[in-house]
Design an enzyme around this catalytic site. Structure first.
Site, PDB file in Angstrom:
ATOM      1  N   GLU A   1     -47.377 -22.200  73.452  1.00  0.00           N
ATOM      2  CA  GLU A   1     -46.952 -21.547  72.204  1.00  0.00           C
ATOM      3  C   GLU A   1     -46.990 -22.517  71.024  1.00  0.00           C
ATOM      4  O   GLU A   1     -47.300 -22.134  69.902  1.00  0.00           O
ATOM      5  CB  GLU A   1     -45.534 -20.980  72.351  1.00  0.00           C
ATOM      6  CG  GLU A   1     -45.422 -19.796  73.281  1.00  0.00           C
ATOM      7  CD  GLU A   1     -46.047 -18.525  72.708  1.00  0.00           C
ATOM      8  OE1 GLU A   1     -47.239 -18.554  72.334  1.00  0.00           O
ATOM      9  OE2 GLU A   1     -45.352 -17.505  72.654  1.00  0.00           O
TER      10      GLU A   1
ATOM     11  N   THR B   1     -49.352 -16.439  63.430  1.00  0.00           N
ATOM     12  CA  THR B   1     -47.916 -16.726  63.594  1.00  0.00           C
ATOM     13  C   THR B   1     -47.518 -17.928  62.739  1.00  0.00           C
ATOM     14  O   THR B   1     -46.451 -17.922  62.111  1.00  0.00           O
ATOM     15  CB  THR B   1     -47.584 -16.981  65.082  1.00  0.00           C
ATOM     16  OG1 THR B   1     -47.950 -15.814  65.820  1.00  0.00           O
ATOM     17  CG2 THR B   1     -46.110 -17.250  65.303  1.00  0.00           C
TER      18      THR B   1
HETATM   19  N1  HSE Z   1     -40.123 -15.518  67.236  1.00  0.00           N
HETATM   20  C1  HSE Z   1     -41.514 -15.736  66.922  1.00  0.00           C
HETATM   21  C2  HSE Z   1     -41.717 -15.429  65.454  1.00  0.00           C
HETATM   22  C3  HSE Z   1     -42.371 -14.843  67.764  1.00  0.00           C
HETATM   23  O1  HSE Z   1     -41.244 -14.388  65.006  1.00  0.00           O
HETATM   24  O2  HSE Z   1     -42.355 -16.216  64.756  1.00  0.00           O
HETATM   25  C4  HSE Z   1     -43.833 -14.988  67.509  1.00  0.00           C
HETATM   26  O3  HSE Z   1     -44.525 -14.070  68.339  1.00  0.00           O
END
Ligand code: HSE
Length: 313
Positions: free
Chosen positions: A132, A185
């Site tokens: 991630e 992201t």
């Molecule tokens: N919690 C993370 C965000 C999840 O919202 O950036 C990304 O999939």
């Protein structure tokens, strides 16, 4: 055993009020992964189906997560081994339903099975979180934890890592719309404020506590009232076409509530029962059919088991 087939689920992170701490696993869609143990040290990616992902292994989340796994394994066991990976991506990268998490969680889980379970669940989550980090710049666990543990998960703490499963009400269903636009992201995180108002924090932690209570009480009205995000959603919503219209129209026909799935662009809505969830998905289709944007929709129950494997060799 030399090779296994793994099914790794899509996940919805944040669940409105629980930014970076709450997530859930879906029964549909899922990635399929073939993982082979090899006597040649190192990791090789044989083939990726369904999408184009970075050829550079250092940028491939499955490769990176497995590399962390292998490094630790070789340190502890002083044995040199290798893996070969074949990925069938049914979860579109950049969709906001945990595509990178499915790859990372799937390979570390599979490697653990192939090697006779040398690591525990928290260690597997740590390895997958490194994937991630490559995908989004931050090692968040709210997609990889539900992918590995199944159901609904809550990250109580990152340092030390402390993750617990939450109760999933029997009739909880989810509808998802994935507009085919790209939101990275890392970009969706960069636009967030680093400081928040005390008044917003108070409303947010009230909702998180009530959401957890609502899940345990199977109190769908309380769940519905708790699905509010005062911190992240107001900033990210501008990136998603017709976001507020989707929310309003879906709630009008019975959805409990919802929000942005992870960092978007997917939007999720929770419902009580399959019948309502299907109606909500149809409403999502109706709202988006008037826009000039391609999209996909899904209706799913909650995946209680998380990543699974079957023997192939
Ligand atoms: N919690 C993370 C965000 C999840 O919202 O950036 C990304 O999939």
């Amino acid at each position: 055993m030399k090779g296994i087939k793994i099914f790794s689920p899509a996940t919805v992170a944040n669940l409105a009020c629980g930014f970076d701490v709450i997530g859930l696993a879906l029964d549909f869609p899922k990635d399929e992964i073939f993982l082979y143990k090899s006597n040649n040290p190192g990791i090789r990616i044989r083939k990726i189906h369904g999408t184009s992902l970075p050829n550079d292994p250092k940028k491939n989340v499955a490769f990176v997560a497995l590399q962390f796994f292998l490094k630790k394994y070789q340190q502890e066991k002083e044995k040199k081994i290798g893996f070969e990976i074949e990925l069938i991506k049914n979860i579109h990268p950049g969709s906001g339903i945990g595509s990178s998490a499915a790859s990372a969680a799937g390979v570390v889980y599979g490697a653990n099975v192939l090697l006779g379970y040398p690591f525990n669940t928290m260690q597997l989550i740590r390895f997958a979180m490194e994937g991630e980090r490559i995908a989004s710049g931050t090692a968040h666990a709210d997609n990889v934890a539900p992918a590995i543990m199944g159901g609904l998960t809550l990250v109580r703490s990152y340092q030390p890592l402390d993750i617990t499963k939450l109760h999933v009400p029997n009739e909880l269903w989810i509808s998802i719309i994935h507009p085919q636009i790209e939101i990275k992201t890392s970009d969706a995180r960069e636009i967030l404020k680093q400081k928040i108002l005390m008044t917003d924090a108070i409303r947010q932690w009230g909702n998180i506590g009530a959401l957890v209570a609502g899940l345990y009480q199977e109190n769908y009205r309380l769940i519905s009232r708790s699905l509010e995000d005062f911190i992240v959603e107001p900033i990210r919503a501008i990136l998603i076409p017709a976001f507020y219209e989707l929310k309003i129209r879906c709630k009008e026909i019975g959805a409990l509530g919802g929000g942005i799935s992870g960092s978007g662009p997917s939007v999720f809505m929770l419902s009580k029962g399959n019948h309502t969830a299907k109606k909500v998905t149809e409403m999502m289709n109706r709202v988006y059919s008037t826009l000039q944007i391609d999209y996909k929709t899904y209706t799913s129950s909650i995946n209680q088991k998380g990543v699974k494997w079957s023997k192939i060799l």
